[in-house]
Design a protein around this motif. Structure first.
Motif, PDB file in Angstrom:
ATOM      1  N   LEU A 293       0.839  -1.187   0.000  1.00 34.93           N
ATOM      2  CA  LEU A 293       0.000   0.000   0.000  1.00 34.93           C
ATOM      3  C   LEU A 293       0.874   1.236   0.000  1.00 34.93           C
ATOM      4  O   LEU A 293       1.913   1.272   0.657  1.00 34.93           O
ATOM      5  N   ARG A 294       0.446   2.226  -0.720  1.00 34.39           N
ATOM      6  CA  ARG A 294       1.177   3.492  -0.796  1.00 34.39           C
ATOM      7  C   ARG A 294       0.165   4.606  -0.579  1.00 34.39           C
ATOM      8  O   ARG A 294      -0.644   4.907  -1.464  1.00 34.39           O
ATOM      9  N   SER A 295       0.165   5.212   0.614  1.00 37.48           N
ATOM     10  CA  SER A 295      -0.811   6.264   0.916  1.00 37.48           C
ATOM     11  C   SER A 295      -0.374   7.617   0.360  1.00 37.48           C
ATOM     12  O   SER A 295      -1.213   8.467   0.075  1.00 37.48           O
ATOM     13  N   ASP A 296       0.921   7.812   0.178  1.00 34.80           N
ATOM     14  CA  ASP A 296       1.425   9.075  -0.374  1.00 34.80           C
ATOM     15  C   ASP A 296       1.266   9.093  -1.894  1.00 34.80           C
ATOM     16  O   ASP A 296       1.178   8.053  -2.536  1.00 34.80           O
ATOM     17  N   PRO A 297       1.263  10.283  -2.476  1.00 29.51           N
ATOM     18  CA  PRO A 297       1.242  10.361  -3.945  1.00 29.51           C
ATOM     19  C   PRO A 297       2.495   9.723  -4.540  1.00 29.51           C
ATOM     20  O   PRO A 297       3.557   9.705  -3.926  1.00 29.51           O
TER      21      PRO A 297
END
Length: 137
Positions: A42-46
């Motif tokens: 998962l990558r929550s940052d742009p």
């Protein structure tokens, strides 16, 4: 006849490394090898590629990605609206830089998408960063 000649030599136990848990090793060795060979994180940052922030072509989201790496090393991005596409500018090295330690194993990509909210049920929703911590497949 002396009794020492009748005794069988004891088996020598192999040395174990610190942190080497025999039960975990047995579990890993006994898991079927026919599982889908896809890794996710998962990558929550742009995500920025060549100076341009990635945006979902379907809903316009700019963060909260499910990043998928398959066996050949192709990288796919999946948005919370369930739109998924191949991102040829990202490499396996980029994926490895995004992967966190630990995580959870899932039986399929659909299960990962469902459990992380990337199956369309949370379309248009941005979650706080701390809710995504530790969830990867």
């Amino acid at each position: 006849m002396p009794t020492k000649d009748l005794q069988q030599p004891r088996a020598i136990r192999p040395e174990t490394l610190s942190g080497d848990d025999p039960l975990l090793r047995l579990q890993a060795e006994s898991e079927p090898d026919d599982s889908i060979r896809i890794r996710t994180t998962l990558r929550s940052d742009p995500i920025t590629i060549t100076g341009i922030t990635v945006m979902c072509p379907q809903c316009g989201a700019r963060r909260d990605w499910l990043v998928i790496c398959d066996v050949p090393g192709r990288i796919f991005l999946r948005c919370r609206c369930a739109h998924q596409w191949h991102e040829p500018e990202l490499t396996r090295a980029d994926f490895n830089a995004m992967v966190s330690e630990g995580g959870q194993k899932y039986p399929s990509l659909e299960a990962v998408a469902r459990d992380t909210g990337h199956d369309g049920t949370l379309a248009g929703t941005y979650l706080p960063h701390d809710l995504n911590a530790g969830a990867c497949g």
